[in-house]
Design a protein around this motif. Structure first.
Motif, PDB file in Angstrom:
ATOM      1  N   VAL A 177      22.969 -76.017 -27.055  1.00 59.05           N
ATOM      2  CA  VAL A 177      23.500 -75.644 -28.368  1.00 59.05           C
ATOM      3  C   VAL A 177      23.835 -74.159 -28.394  1.00 59.05           C
ATOM      4  CG1 VAL A 177      22.919 -75.366 -30.820  1.00 59.05           C
ATOM      5  CG2 VAL A 177      22.380 -77.509 -29.637  1.00 59.05           C
ATOM      6  N   TYR A 178      22.924 -73.336 -27.895  1.00 62.41           N
ATOM      7  CA  TYR A 178      23.166 -71.899 -27.885  1.00 62.41           C
ATOM      8  C   TYR A 178      24.311 -71.527 -26.943  1.00 62.41           C
ATOM      9  CZ  TYR A 178      18.938 -71.177 -30.616  1.00 62.41           C
ATOM     10  OH  TYR A 178      17.994 -71.198 -31.606  1.00 62.41           O
ATOM     11  N   LEU A 179      24.389 -72.188 -25.796  1.00 54.39           N
ATOM     12  CA  LEU A 179      25.475 -71.899 -24.858  1.00 54.39           C
ATOM     13  C   LEU A 179      26.823 -72.298 -25.440  1.00 54.39           C
ATOM     14  CD1 LEU A 179      23.894 -72.929 -21.448  1.00 54.39           C
ATOM     15  CD2 LEU A 179      24.466 -70.634 -22.226  1.00 54.39           C
ATOM     16  N   HIS A 180      26.863 -73.414 -26.143  1.00 54.27           N
ATOM     17  CA  HIS A 180      28.101 -73.858 -26.777  1.00 54.27           C
ATOM     18  C   HIS A 180      28.547 -72.843 -27.835  1.00 54.27           C
ATOM     19  CE1 HIS A 180      31.172 -76.543 -28.277  1.00 54.27           C
ATOM     20  NE2 HIS A 180      30.704 -76.369 -29.492  1.00 54.27           N
ATOM     21  N   ALA A 181      27.607 -72.406 -28.646  1.00 60.59           N
ATOM     22  CA  ALA A 181      27.923 -71.409 -29.680  1.00 60.59           C
ATOM     23  C   ALA A 181      28.439 -70.129 -29.030  1.00 60.59           C
ATOM     24  CB  ALA A 181      26.692 -71.126 -30.537  1.00 60.59           C
ATOM     25  N   ARG A 182      27.845 -69.751 -27.920  1.00 57.02           N
ATOM     26  CA  ARG A 182      28.274 -68.534 -27.238  1.00 57.02           C
ATOM     27  C   ARG A 182      29.685 -68.689 -26.682  1.00 57.02           C
ATOM     28  NH1 ARG A 182      25.432 -64.432 -23.055  1.00 57.02           N
ATOM     29  NH2 ARG A 182      27.339 -63.295 -22.667  1.00 57.02           N
ATOM     30  N   LYS A 183      29.987 -69.855 -26.120  1.00 56.13           N
ATOM     31  CA  LYS A 183      31.331 -70.088 -25.592  1.00 56.13           C
ATOM     32  C   LYS A 183      32.366 -69.964 -26.702  1.00 56.13           C
ATOM     33  CE  LYS A 183      30.209 -73.138 -21.728  1.00 56.13           C
ATOM     34  NZ  LYS A 183      30.341 -74.502 -21.191  1.00 56.13           N
ATOM     35  N   GLU A 184      32.075 -70.518 -27.866  1.00 57.37           N
ATOM     36  CA  GLU A 184      33.003 -70.423 -28.993  1.00 57.37           C
ATOM     37  C   GLU A 184      33.178 -68.968 -29.424  1.00 57.37           C
ATOM     38  OE1 GLU A 184      32.072 -73.052 -32.220  1.00 57.37           O
ATOM     39  OE2 GLU A 184      32.044 -74.798 -30.912  1.00 57.37           O
ATOM     40  N   SER A 185      32.072 -68.241 -29.445  1.00 59.50           N
ATOM     41  CA  SER A 185      32.120 -66.824 -29.802  1.00 59.50           C
ATOM     42  C   SER A 185      32.943 -66.043 -28.776  1.00 59.50           C
ATOM     43  CB  SER A 185      30.704 -66.263 -29.882  1.00 59.50           C
ATOM     44  OG  SER A 185      30.726 -64.888 -30.154  1.00 59.50           O
ATOM     45  N   ASP A 186      32.730 -66.346 -27.500  1.00 55.97           N
ATOM     46  CA  ASP A 186      33.489 -65.674 -26.431  1.00 55.97           C
ATOM     47  C   ASP A 186      34.983 -65.944 -26.572  1.00 55.97           C
ATOM     48  OD1 ASP A 186      31.150 -64.664 -25.400  1.00 55.97           O
ATOM     49  OD2 ASP A 186      31.052 -66.054 -23.699  1.00 55.97           O
ATOM     50  N   ARG A 187      35.339 -67.195 -26.896  1.00 54.69           N
ATOM     51  CA  ARG A 187      36.755 -67.535 -27.079  1.00 54.69           C
ATOM     52  C   ARG A 187      37.351 -66.759 -28.250  1.00 54.69           C
ATOM     53  NH1 ARG A 187      35.173 -73.113 -26.837  1.00 54.69           N
ATOM     54  NH2 ARG A 187      35.088 -73.671 -24.663  1.00 54.69           N
ATOM     55  N   HIS A 224      13.876 -71.572 -23.849  1.00 49.65           N
ATOM     56  CA  HIS A 224      14.072 -72.585 -24.884  1.00 49.65           C
ATOM     57  C   HIS A 224      13.123 -73.748 -24.646  1.00 49.65           C
ATOM     58  CE1 HIS A 224      17.485 -70.429 -26.368  1.00 49.65           C
ATOM     59  NE2 HIS A 224      18.084 -70.491 -25.193  1.00 49.65           N
ATOM     60  N   SER A 225      12.740 -74.396 -25.741  1.00 51.31           N
ATOM     61  CA  SER A 225      11.782 -75.494 -25.632  1.00 51.31           C
ATOM     62  C   SER A 225      12.401 -76.744 -25.022  1.00 51.31           C
ATOM     63  CB  SER A 225      11.194 -75.815 -27.005  1.00 51.31           C
ATOM     64  OG  SER A 225      12.240 -76.165 -27.902  1.00 51.31           O
ATOM     65  N   SER A 226      13.723 -76.845 -25.065  1.00 51.33           N
ATOM     66  CA  SER A 226      14.379 -78.014 -24.482  1.00 51.33           C
ATOM     67  C   SER A 226      15.744 -77.625 -23.925  1.00 51.33           C
ATOM     68  CB  SER A 226      14.549 -79.109 -25.534  1.00 51.33           C
ATOM     69  OG  SER A 226      15.528 -78.715 -26.481  1.00 51.33           O
ATOM     70  N   THR A 227      16.248 -78.472 -23.036  1.00 51.15           N
ATOM     71  CA  THR A 227      17.585 -78.202 -22.516  1.00 51.15           C
ATOM     72  C   THR A 227      18.625 -78.382 -23.611  1.00 51.15           C
ATOM     73  OG1 THR A 227      17.761 -80.481 -21.739  1.00 51.15           O
ATOM     74  CG2 THR A 227      17.031 -78.849 -20.151  1.00 51.15           C
ATOM     75  N   ARG A 228      18.350 -79.243 -24.576  1.00 53.71           N
ATOM     76  CA  ARG A 228      19.277 -79.456 -25.698  1.00 53.71           C
ATOM     77  C   ARG A 228      19.436 -78.151 -26.501  1.00 53.71           C
ATOM     78  NH1 ARG A 228      23.630 -80.724 -27.770  1.00 53.71           N
ATOM     79  NH2 ARG A 228      23.642 -81.330 -29.935  1.00 53.71           N
ATOM     80  N   ALA A 229      18.353 -77.473 -26.757  1.00 55.03           N
ATOM     81  CA  ALA A 229      18.416 -76.205 -27.493  1.00 55.03           C
ATOM     82  C   ALA A 229      19.245 -75.193 -26.709  1.00 55.03           C
ATOM     83  CB  ALA A 229      17.012 -75.668 -27.751  1.00 55.03           C
ATOM     84  N   ALA A 230      19.052 -75.145 -25.414  1.00 52.07           N
ATOM     85  CA  ALA A 230      19.816 -74.217 -24.576  1.00 52.07           C
ATOM     86  C   ALA A 230      21.298 -74.553 -24.627  1.00 52.07           C
ATOM     87  CB  ALA A 230      19.306 -74.265 -23.145  1.00 52.07           C
TER      88      ALA A 230
END
Length: 57
Positions: A11-21, A3-9
């Motif tokens: 965002v994707y990790l947060h989305a993944r956590k929600e998906s996992d839940r 990812h180009s920034s830690t912020r982008a990473a």
């Protein structure tokens, strides 16, 4: 992760956590429903066992 920034990473990790839940919740509900079905089936089999023996089948 490339990812180009830690912020982008983040965002994707947060989305993944929600998906996992959501996946875990759905699996939990499915498992609970199947366990309930199995308990009902065991009760029916248990009831049926006595009548099968009495009929000789």
């Amino acid at each position: 992760m490339g990812h180009s920034s830690t912020r982008a990473a983040q965002v994707y990790l947060h989305a993944r956590k929600e998906s996992d839940r959501e996946i875990a919740s759905t699996l939990g509900k499915t498992a609970a429903r199947e366990l309930k079905k199995e308990k009902k089936a065991k009760k029916r089999r248990k009831k049926g066992d006595g009548s099968d023996e009495a009929s000789g089948t």
